[in-house]
Write a protein that holds these residues in place. Structure first.
Motif, PDB file in Angstrom:
ATOM      1  N   VAL A  93       2.512  -5.119  -4.230  1.00  0.00           N
ATOM      2  CA  VAL A  93       1.178  -5.261  -3.644  1.00  0.00           C
ATOM      3  C   VAL A  93       1.292  -5.275  -2.116  1.00  0.00           C
ATOM      4  O   VAL A  93       2.101  -6.017  -1.551  1.00  0.00           O
ATOM      5  CB  VAL A  93       0.496  -6.567  -4.120  1.00  0.00           C
ATOM      6  CG1 VAL A  93      -0.917  -6.668  -3.574  1.00  0.00           C
ATOM      7  CG2 VAL A  93       0.488  -6.657  -5.643  1.00  0.00           C
ATOM      8  N   LEU A  94       0.469  -4.447  -1.470  1.00  0.00           N
ATOM      9  CA  LEU A  94       0.353  -4.494  -0.005  1.00  0.00           C
ATOM     10  C   LEU A  94      -0.772  -5.480   0.323  1.00  0.00           C
ATOM     11  O   LEU A  94      -1.892  -5.330  -0.173  1.00  0.00           O
ATOM     12  CB  LEU A  94       0.001  -3.104   0.550  1.00  0.00           C
ATOM     13  CG  LEU A  94      -0.501  -3.070   2.006  1.00  0.00           C
ATOM     14  CD1 LEU A  94       0.606  -3.451   2.986  1.00  0.00           C
ATOM     15  CD2 LEU A  94      -1.055  -1.689   2.359  1.00  0.00           C
ATOM     16  N   GLY A  95      -0.473  -6.481   1.120  1.00  0.00           N
ATOM     17  CA  GLY A  95      -1.498  -7.439   1.554  1.00  0.00           C
ATOM     18  C   GLY A  95      -1.922  -7.130   2.981  1.00  0.00           C
ATOM     19  O   GLY A  95      -1.078  -6.786   3.814  1.00  0.00           O
ATOM     20  N   ILE A 147       4.384  -7.041   1.938  1.00  0.00           N
ATOM     21  CA  ILE A 147       4.616  -6.437   0.621  1.00  0.00           C
ATOM     22  C   ILE A 147       5.168  -7.542  -0.271  1.00  0.00           C
ATOM     23  O   ILE A 147       6.178  -8.183   0.081  1.00  0.00           O
ATOM     24  CB  ILE A 147       5.653  -5.281   0.675  1.00  0.00           C
ATOM     25  CG1 ILE A 147       5.337  -4.290   1.804  1.00  0.00           C
ATOM     26  CG2 ILE A 147       5.767  -4.599  -0.691  1.00  0.00           C
ATOM     27  CD1 ILE A 147       4.213  -3.337   1.560  1.00  0.00           C
ATOM     28  N   ASN A 187       6.842  -9.581   5.467  1.00  0.00           N
ATOM     29  CA  ASN A 187       5.686 -10.413   5.831  1.00  0.00           C
ATOM     30  C   ASN A 187       5.556 -10.414   7.349  1.00  0.00           C
ATOM     31  O   ASN A 187       6.234 -11.172   8.020  1.00  0.00           O
ATOM     32  CB  ASN A 187       5.909 -11.846   5.296  1.00  0.00           C
ATOM     33  CG  ASN A 187       4.705 -12.737   5.511  1.00  0.00           C
ATOM     34  OD1 ASN A 187       3.579 -12.252   5.695  1.00  0.00           O
ATOM     35  ND2 ASN A 187       4.923 -14.043   5.491  1.00  0.00           N
ATOM     36  N   ALA A 241      -1.449 -10.876  -0.498  1.00  0.00           N
ATOM     37  CA  ALA A 241      -0.834  -9.983  -1.496  1.00  0.00           C
ATOM     38  C   ALA A 241      -0.487 -10.761  -2.763  1.00  0.00           C
ATOM     39  O   ALA A 241      -0.710 -10.288  -3.885  1.00  0.00           O
ATOM     40  CB  ALA A 241       0.417  -9.339  -0.909  1.00  0.00           C
ATOM     41  N   CYS A 298       0.393  -7.875   7.674  1.00  0.00           N
ATOM     42  CA  CYS A 298       0.638  -7.014   6.518  1.00  0.00           C
ATOM     43  C   CYS A 298       1.883  -7.524   5.817  1.00  0.00           C
ATOM     44  O   CYS A 298       2.827  -7.978   6.471  1.00  0.00           O
ATOM     45  CB  CYS A 298       0.885  -5.571   6.950  1.00  0.00           C
ATOM     46  SG  CYS A 298      -0.552  -4.825   7.701  1.00  0.00           S
ATOM     47  N   LEU A 338       3.571   1.570  -4.016  1.00  0.00           N
ATOM     48  CA  LEU A 338       2.560   0.503  -4.088  1.00  0.00           C
ATOM     49  C   LEU A 338       1.691   0.668  -5.334  1.00  0.00           C
ATOM     50  O   LEU A 338       1.311   1.788  -5.697  1.00  0.00           O
ATOM     51  CB  LEU A 338       1.650   0.534  -2.851  1.00  0.00           C
ATOM     52  CG  LEU A 338       2.311   0.278  -1.496  1.00  0.00           C
ATOM     53  CD1 LEU A 338       1.287   0.459  -0.369  1.00  0.00           C
ATOM     54  CD2 LEU A 338       2.911  -1.128  -1.451  1.00  0.00           C
ATOM     55  N   ILE A 363      -3.585  -2.782  -3.478  1.00  0.00           N
ATOM     56  CA  ILE A 363      -3.789  -3.279  -2.116  1.00  0.00           C
ATOM     57  C   ILE A 363      -4.695  -4.506  -2.209  1.00  0.00           C
ATOM     58  O   ILE A 363      -5.729  -4.465  -2.885  1.00  0.00           O
ATOM     59  CB  ILE A 363      -4.451  -2.206  -1.219  1.00  0.00           C
ATOM     60  CG1 ILE A 363      -3.549  -0.952  -1.163  1.00  0.00           C
ATOM     61  CG2 ILE A 363      -4.695  -2.747   0.191  1.00  0.00           C
ATOM     62  CD1 ILE A 363      -4.243   0.267  -0.617  1.00  0.00           C
ATOM     63  N   ALA A 364      -4.272  -5.587  -1.583  1.00  0.00           N
ATOM     64  CA  ALA A 364      -5.099  -6.811  -1.545  1.00  0.00           C
ATOM     65  C   ALA A 364      -5.488  -7.049  -0.096  1.00  0.00           C
ATOM     66  O   ALA A 364      -4.637  -7.005   0.786  1.00  0.00           O
ATOM     67  CB  ALA A 364      -4.298  -7.998  -2.065  1.00  0.00           C
ATOM     68  N   TYR A 384      -2.331 -10.119  -6.640  1.00  0.00           N
ATOM     69  CA  TYR A 384      -1.722  -9.794  -7.933  1.00  0.00           C
ATOM     70  C   TYR A 384      -2.453 -10.543  -9.057  1.00  0.00           C
ATOM     71  O   TYR A 384      -2.797  -9.970 -10.090  1.00  0.00           O
ATOM     72  CB  TYR A 384      -0.240 -10.186  -7.886  1.00  0.00           C
ATOM     73  CG  TYR A 384       0.490 -10.089  -9.182  1.00  0.00           C
ATOM     74  CD1 TYR A 384       0.984  -8.873  -9.644  1.00  0.00           C
ATOM     75  CD2 TYR A 384       0.707 -11.226  -9.968  1.00  0.00           C
ATOM     76  CE1 TYR A 384       1.667  -8.785 -10.851  1.00  0.00           C
ATOM     77  CE2 TYR A 384       1.385 -11.155 -11.169  1.00  0.00           C
ATOM     78  CZ  TYR A 384       1.862  -9.932 -11.604  1.00  0.00           C
ATOM     79  OH  TYR A 384       2.537  -9.861 -12.799  1.00  0.00           O
TER      80      TYR A 384
END
Ligand code: KG4
Ligand code: ZN
Length: 337
Positions: free
Chosen positions: A3-5, A17, A27, A310, A15, A73, A76-77, A314
């Motif tokens: 998940v990409l935050g 992962i 992070n 992120a 941003c 990915l 995306i959150a 999920y």
């Protein structure tokens, strides 16, 4: 699932992962603090411009650091609430555009809920539900009865300033730079917390609500008494004011959490938000809440970050039956949990 935050609610572009809601592969935070410092607070227009400049390069960096390709990915959150409207729009529209381009879903995340999830993410074992959630940040100070992840009942909130905001404003009165929380904590180490009899507010009939505006005024009057000319603010006096203010604000957070724990018969406390960085707050919980299990966010997850977005993303995706949000999802400057 990777998940990409994306986080852009205020003055940090971030941003991250995260794999399966917990494992942080990268992070990154681009802080705008230095830019806003000269103005003594966040300037929304400047914040928006920085988000626009920082977002895409930061996504690239997050992918490189995580050692994954953009095509790996799965989701995306993005924090779509609450926050500054212009700032939120940049993250949200960036997430929507990337979701469309990659053909993967996106979910909008409540930033405040993510602060609570940050503590869950930081600890090996999970809290037992129901537990009490405590958010003490620059924008929020509130208590929730957390019945499960995603099912919360608001049981107390500030009626005026947030705790972090009170730290920032007190720091400003003492001539300290923004953000003031860490500055007050540092200065308080040399001060006497009993020097001034400051008190946080109590709301009639709402024992779990917070009020810091009276405390702030008391600080102001200790610097500029109403009946006298301005008094000399020595370094020692500044430190005493910082220590007395910090003690009054933090004791109030601890007292009201203890009261909530007692009222609902709960032992597990999940804490989030920038003020959880404060060592005195952690010490007070240790001293006064001996029978409680406190779940603290790690240092890198206590301030605004995208790993918590992120990570929670999920679970929100699972909660929605593995469906993403619609592209019409708006950003919200205020949104209750
Ligand atoms: O959670 P956060 O990064 O942003 C919001 O969602 O608001 O919190 C930022 C707030 C600021 O008000 C900052 O002064 C405060 O957290 N803060 C602290 C400390 N570190 C950050 N307050 C007290 N003591 C600290 N060590
Ligand atoms: Zn925050």
């Amino acid at each position: 699932m990777l998940v990409l935050g994306i986080e852009s609610t205020c003055d940090e572009t971030a941003c991250a992962i995260v794999e399966d809601g917990k494992k942080i592969l990268s992070n990154l935070v681009a802080s705008q603090a230095a830019m806003h410092e000269v103005y003594g607070g966040v300037v929304p227009e400047l914040s928006c411009r920085s988000h626009v400049e920082d977002l895409v390069p930061l996504i690239d960096q997050a992918l490189i650091q995580a050692g994954v390709s953009i095509n790996d990915l799965g989701l995306i959150a993005v924090a779509h609430a609450p926050g500054l409207v212009g700032a939120l729009l940049i993250g949200l529209n960036g997430a929507k555009a990337l979701s469309l381009a990659l053909g993967i879903p996106f979910v909008g995340i409540n930033h405040v809920e993510a602060h609570l999830y940050a503590a869950i993410m930081s600890n090996d074992h999970s809290p037992s539900y129901p537990c009490i959630g405590v958010v003490v940040s620059g924008g929020h100070t509130a208590l929730w009865l957390m019945k499960s992840l995603g099912d919360y009942e608001l049981i107390g909130q500030t009626v005026d300033d947030a705790a972090g905001e009170a730290f920032d404003k007190t720091a400003k009165m003492l001539g300290l730079p923004y953000p003031g929380g860490p500055q007050i904590e540092k200065l308080a180490q040399n001060g006497d917390c009993k020097a001034f009899a400051f008190k946080s507010g109590v709301i009639k009939g709402k024992p779990l609500d917070f009020s810091f505006s009276g405390l702030k005024t008391a600080v102001l009057y200790s610097i500029k008494p109403q009946d006298k000319a301005e008094i000399e603010l020595t370094e020692q006096k500044k430190a005493d004011i910082a220590a007395s203010f910090q003690e009054a604000a933090l004791r109030d957070v601890v007292d009201k959490t203890l009261l909530a724990a007692e009222k609902y018969g709960i032992k597990d406390i999940v804490l989030g938000g920038g003020v959880t960085n404060n060592k005195r707050l952690r010490a007070l919980f240790q001293e006064r809440g001996r029978n409680l299990n406190c779940f603290w966010p790690s240092r890198e997850l206590s301030l605004d970050n995208a790993a918590m977005i992120a990570g929670l993303g999920y679970h929100v995706y699972e909660r929605k039956g593995q469906r993403g949000d619609n592209y019409t999802l708006p950003c919200e400057t205020r949104l209750p949990l």
